[in-house]
Design a protein around this motif. Structure first.
Motif, short mmCIF file in Angstrom:
data_model
loop_
_atom_site.label_atom_id
_atom_site.label_comp_id
_atom_site.label_asym_id
_atom_site.label_seq_id
_atom_site.Cartn_x
_atom_site.Cartn_y
_atom_site.Cartn_z
N ASP A 26 54.72 7.53 -53.46
CA ASP A 26 54.95 6.12 -53.82
C ASP A 26 56.43 5.74 -53.74
OD1 ASP A 26 52.17 5.94 -54.47
OD2 ASP A 26 52.60 6.77 -56.45
N ASN A 81 51.88 7.40 -49.64
CA ASN A 81 52.12 5.98 -49.92
C ASN A 81 53.58 5.61 -49.76
OD1 ASN A 81 51.06 3.43 -50.59
ND2 ASN A 81 51.55 3.69 -52.77
N CYS A 84 55.78 1.71 -50.01
CA CYS A 84 54.98 0.71 -50.73
C CYS A 84 55.90 -0.36 -51.33
CB CYS A 84 54.14 1.38 -51.82
SG CYS A 84 55.09 2.27 -53.05
N GLY A 85 55.28 -1.42 -51.80
CA GLY A 85 56.06 -2.49 -52.43
C GLY A 85 56.41 -3.61 -51.47
N TYR A 108 51.14 5.94 -45.59
CA TYR A 108 52.13 4.86 -45.65
C TYR A 108 51.49 3.59 -46.18
CZ TYR A 108 54.07 8.06 -42.23
OH TYR A 108 54.51 9.20 -41.59
N ALA A 109 52.31 2.75 -46.78
CA ALA A 109 51.85 1.40 -47.10
C ALA A 109 51.70 0.63 -45.79
CB ALA A 109 52.84 0.70 -48.01
N GLU A 110 50.71 -0.27 -45.76
CA GLU A 110 50.34 -0.96 -44.51
C GLU A 110 51.52 -1.70 -43.87
OE1 GLU A 110 47.22 -0.96 -43.36
OE2 GLU A 110 46.12 -0.20 -45.09
N ILE A 111 52.23 -2.47 -44.69
CA ILE A 111 53.27 -3.32 -44.11
C ILE A 111 54.40 -2.45 -43.57
CG2 ILE A 111 54.86 -5.25 -44.50
CD1 ILE A 111 53.09 -6.21 -46.77
N ARG A 113 54.12 0.54 -42.34
CA ARG A 113 53.69 1.10 -41.07
C ARG A 113 53.75 0.06 -39.95
NH1 ARG A 113 47.76 3.42 -40.59
NH2 ARG A 113 47.45 1.18 -40.36
N VAL B 196 47.56 2.62 -57.24
CA VAL B 196 48.57 1.84 -56.52
C VAL B 196 48.42 1.96 -55.01
CG1 VAL B 196 50.35 1.70 -58.31
CG2 VAL B 196 50.28 3.70 -56.82
N ASP B 197 47.75 3.02 -54.55
CA ASP B 197 47.49 3.12 -53.11
C ASP B 197 45.99 3.05 -52.81
OD1 ASP B 197 46.81 5.53 -54.17
OD2 ASP B 197 47.92 6.75 -52.72
N GLY B 199 44.12 0.58 -52.43
CA GLY B 199 43.71 -0.50 -51.54
C GLY B 199 44.17 -0.33 -50.10
N VAL B 200 44.90 0.77 -49.81
CA VAL B 200 45.40 0.96 -48.45
C VAL B 200 44.21 0.94 -47.47
CG1 VAL B 200 46.52 2.59 -46.87
CG2 VAL B 200 47.48 2.20 -49.15
N GLY B 201 44.35 0.15 -46.43
CA GLY B 201 43.27 0.02 -45.45
C GLY B 201 42.25 -1.05 -45.80
N HIS B 202 42.47 -1.72 -46.93
CA HIS B 202 41.49 -2.70 -47.42
C HIS B 202 42.12 -4.05 -47.72
CE1 HIS B 202 39.51 1.13 -48.36
NE2 HIS B 202 38.36 0.46 -48.33
N ILE B 227 48.95 -6.53 -53.53
CA ILE B 227 49.81 -5.60 -52.80
C ILE B 227 50.22 -4.44 -53.70
CG2 ILE B 227 51.96 -6.84 -53.32
CD1 ILE B 227 51.13 -5.30 -49.92
N GLU B 228 50.29 -4.69 -54.99
CA GLU B 228 50.65 -3.63 -55.94
C GLU B 228 49.55 -2.57 -56.01
OE1 GLU B 228 53.86 -4.67 -55.86
OE2 GLU B 228 53.00 -6.52 -56.62
N GLY B 230 48.06 -1.74 -53.20
CA GLY B 230 48.02 -1.21 -51.84
C GLY B 230 47.17 -2.02 -50.88
N ARG B 232 46.14 -5.02 -48.43
CA ARG B 232 46.96 -5.86 -47.57
C ARG B 232 46.83 -7.33 -47.97
NH1 ARG B 232 49.75 -5.24 -42.53
NH2 ARG B 232 51.25 -6.91 -42.71
N ASN B 296 55.49 2.41 -61.93
CA ASN B 296 54.71 1.65 -60.94
C ASN B 296 53.64 0.88 -61.70
OD1 ASN B 296 52.06 2.96 -60.89
ND2 ASN B 296 53.08 4.70 -59.91
#
Lengths: 206, 486
Positions: A26, A81, A84-85, A108-111, A113, B196-197, B199-202, B227-228, B230, B232, B296
């Protein structure tokens, strides 16, 4: 015709160089590039601010942060992750301008990446144990070369080759040299007009 | 793959084509611009000799670097770098024909507060902004995504982003919120549950009784922090609450045109038999107010619970994160956050800088005084919110209690202006991030909570349970602040 960049010579099939481990889960973009350094209208000086708070002691002198110990590295090896942020592109811009050409990490966080993709920085993933082994190897082999093969989805260091994952869109974009999305999308202007015509809110009476 | 969800429908309506890299080209219906992440993008546009493709769909304001003290807004700004950023924005929007809500407009403020209150954010839109909290606009049933600067260049040049379609997770929030428990508590609970992660990919579609019962301002707070977790983006299906909020707003059509627009809004809501990639349930019934204890937003507990021990976490990453958090926050496992000393109270931000947030906090502050050791800042999310508060006398409640009443901006949420933590100060904050260094000091400590809880912390000088202050005032705590209709 506006000066849209040619997408030739932007093929990134792989990157290589010595590594720098940046351990921790994170790791947010506020750490990578603290907000106070975003008050500049260009990205030109961002390398100086990379991990600023973590890299310096209270007097502003460099401490033993990995980025100080592994100067000249071009492959960052991170954990889960990462990035992130905040959406700030300043973070990967700072890494790129410091010398990072590629990132190996757990996730990785989406943004973040997306931002890496926009900059042509491969961000590949593998599991926790593999990442930790690579980080340990870098500690023992600070001058050892790491090759990230984007096309073949492998990372090679020393005598070891590991399989890694590269997000489909990222691999396609980098390998085919089509990560300049402005140029890609600019050529579709007439199709955009068709899409817009179907949206009641765009040319409404408000 | 999901089917028949709002996300699918809005995606399909905005999809221009599939790109050779496998991504979809999506039209961006609303592009919000601020001074920090856009100048480099305008610079890239100039290098390529391109114009802004859809200036009419692009709106700008200034928020991150905006001074919040009235006298510091005189131009040129005292801070040279801030002045340069603001001047660059003014020049860029001026040359491009983009509507700009500057200091003189009376509408300046945080992008994610300004766009909803003007009726710019509407259901069934795609919204993009160079800020991760663009998810906020999902409260209307739109797809709001935060983007980087190269993507801002894309939107400016083409009106589009290249995007990967995400999976859709339905997050059902069950139960009923008790008195003194708010949307902020709901989203902190969701992030605690899902990670916190997680939601990554969702993208998250929030629903269920606890969500449906929220007003629009509460929904904005929930979506804001997607976003907190994860994710998008996060959204809530539009309903009568949404339509009633939109009616009469500046950028919303009136009369028959409103009804026509509404038909579009209704058409994009998720079908009853929509298919989701994942469905989870979060129980908000009987929830106590939440506060973070760590670094976090997922490191959060109900105020009645003790700070956890690292060994309480099964995942290695969570355990290590807990150890770091305890060390940074200088707290011990088993300790209660109640009584944790607070140096700064900060009310504002794109999460909780709206009228209802100030009104709820004012209920606590009525006939109370900020603890003498606390520096307390009230920063309306927009100049419109400031005016709304001042019309209702809410500003006086804050000022009489000992708060500084400021002008609109991001303030000390990320400390890009003059507002920042110093040293290892502890801040009771209505913001969205408690990351190390986030509020301007690498030793600073942030405790996230609802606006009412911030007010209670300001009064007590320590983390407190706002519900114990709710009945302090002579008129049941509400005082005169609810007398003016919204």
């Amino acid at each position: 015709m506006p000066a849209i960049d040619s997408t030739e010579d932007q093929h990134i099939t792989g990157v290589s160089g010595t590594g720098v481990p940046i351990p921790g889960d994170d790791v947010d973009t506020d750490q990578i590039l603290p907000a106070k350094f975003m008050k500049e209208v260009t990205f030109d000086n961002m390398a100086d601010y990379l991990f600023y708070d973590a890299r310096r002691d209270d007097d502003g002198a460099f401490n033993d942060h990995p980025l100080n110990r592994f100067e000249g590295a071009s492959i960052a090896v991170v954990n889960s992750n990462f990035g992130c942020g905040s959406s700030r592109e300043h973070a990967p811009q700072a890494m790129m301008r410091w010398g990072i050409d590629g990132v190996v990490g757990e996730s990785y966080a989406e943004i973040f990446r997306d931002n890496c993709k926009s900059l042509g920085i491969p961000a590949v993933t593998t599991d926790h144990e593999t990442v930790v082994r690579l980080q340990e190897w870098i500690e023992e082999n600070p001058n050892g070369d790491i090759e990230v093969d984007v096309e073949g989805e492998t990372v090679t260091y020393g005598d070891t080759t590991i399989d890694v994952d590269v997000d489909d869109a990222m691999r396609e974009a980098l390998v085919e040299g089509i990560w300049d999305t402005t140029a890609l999308m600019y050529s579709n202007r007439s199709k955009v007009d068709e899409t817009v015509a179907g949206l009641p809110y765009v040319e409404g009476d408000d | 793959m999901s089917e028949g969800t709002l996300y699918d429908k809005v995606w399909d309506r905005h999809k221009v084509t599939e790109l050779p890299n496998g991504q979809d080209q999506l039209f961006v219906g609303l592009h919000l611009v601020h001074e920090v992440t856009s100048p480099q993008a305008f610079g890239m546009l100039r290098e390529r000799e391109l114009d802004v493709a859809y200036p009419d769909r692009t709106f700008a304001t200034t928020d991150h670097i905006a001074p919040t003290e009235a006298e510091k807004r005189e131009r040129p700004l005292a801070d040279d770098q801030a002045e340069e950023m603001l001047s660059a924005l003014e020049r860029n929007v001026g040359e491009s024909g983009i509507t700009f809500f500057g200091f003189e407009s009376g509408k300046q403020g945080i992008t994610h507060v300004v766009a909803p209150e003007l009726g710019l954010s509407q259901p069934g839109m795609t919204v993009a902004c160079g800020d991760s909290h663009t998810a906020t606009h999902g409260a209307f049933g739109s797809i709001g995504v935060g983007i980087g600067t190269s993507q801002i260049r894309d939107v400016l040049a083409t009106g589009c982003i290249a995007a990967d379609k995400q999976q859709v997770r339905r997050v059902n929030v069950e139960g009923e919120l008790g008195e003194g428990v708010y949307a902020k508590d709901v989203i902190l609970k969701v992030i605690q549950d899902l990670g916190v992660d997680g939601g990554v990919g969702h993208v998250y579609e929030y629903g269920g009784p606890a969500i449906e019962a929220l007003d629009m301002e509460g929904r904005l707070a929930v979506c804001n922090m997607s976003i907190e977790g994860g994710a998008r983006a996060g959204y809530i299906n539009p309903d009568e609450t949404t339509y009633e909020y939109l009616r009469g707003r500046e950028y919303v059509p009136e009369g028959e045109a409103f009804e026509e627009r509404k038909a579009y809004w209704e058409s994009v809501a998720s079908d009853e038999d929509a298919e989701y990639d994942d469905v989870v349930t979060v129980d908000a019934d009987g929830l106590d107010p939440l506060v973070t204890w760590g670094i976090n937003p997922g490191q959060v507990i109900e105020i009645s619970e003790p700070v956890p021990h690292p060994d309480d976490f099964t995942a290695r990453t969570d355990r290590e994160a807990a150890e770091q958090a305890l060390d940074h926050m200088e707290i011990d496992p088993g300790q209660s956050m109640l009584g944790y000393d607070v140096d700064v109270a900060f009310l504002g931000t794109c999460t909780n800088g709206r009228l209802s947030d100030f009104r709820e906090a004012a209920k606590i502050l009525e006939d109370n005084t900020v603890d003498e050791g606390v520096r307390a800042l009230a920063v309306p999310g927009s100049e419109t919110v400031r005016q709304q508060c001042e019309e209702r006398g809410i500003d006086e409640v804050f000022i009489n209690a000992g708060f500084q009443w400021r002008r609109a901006g991001c303030s000390m949420c990320l400390a890009m202006n003059d507002d920042a933590l110093e040293g290892d100060e502890v801040c009771a904050s209505s913001s969205n991030r408690n990351f190390v260094g986030r509020q301007g000091s690498k030793d600073g400590r942030t405790v996230l909570m609802s606006p009412a809880m911030v007010a209670a912390a300001a009064v007590e000088g320590e983390v407190a349970d706002a519900r114990e202050h709710a009945d302090d005032g002579p008129t049941g705590g509400a005082g005169g602040v609810e007398e003016v209709a919204d």
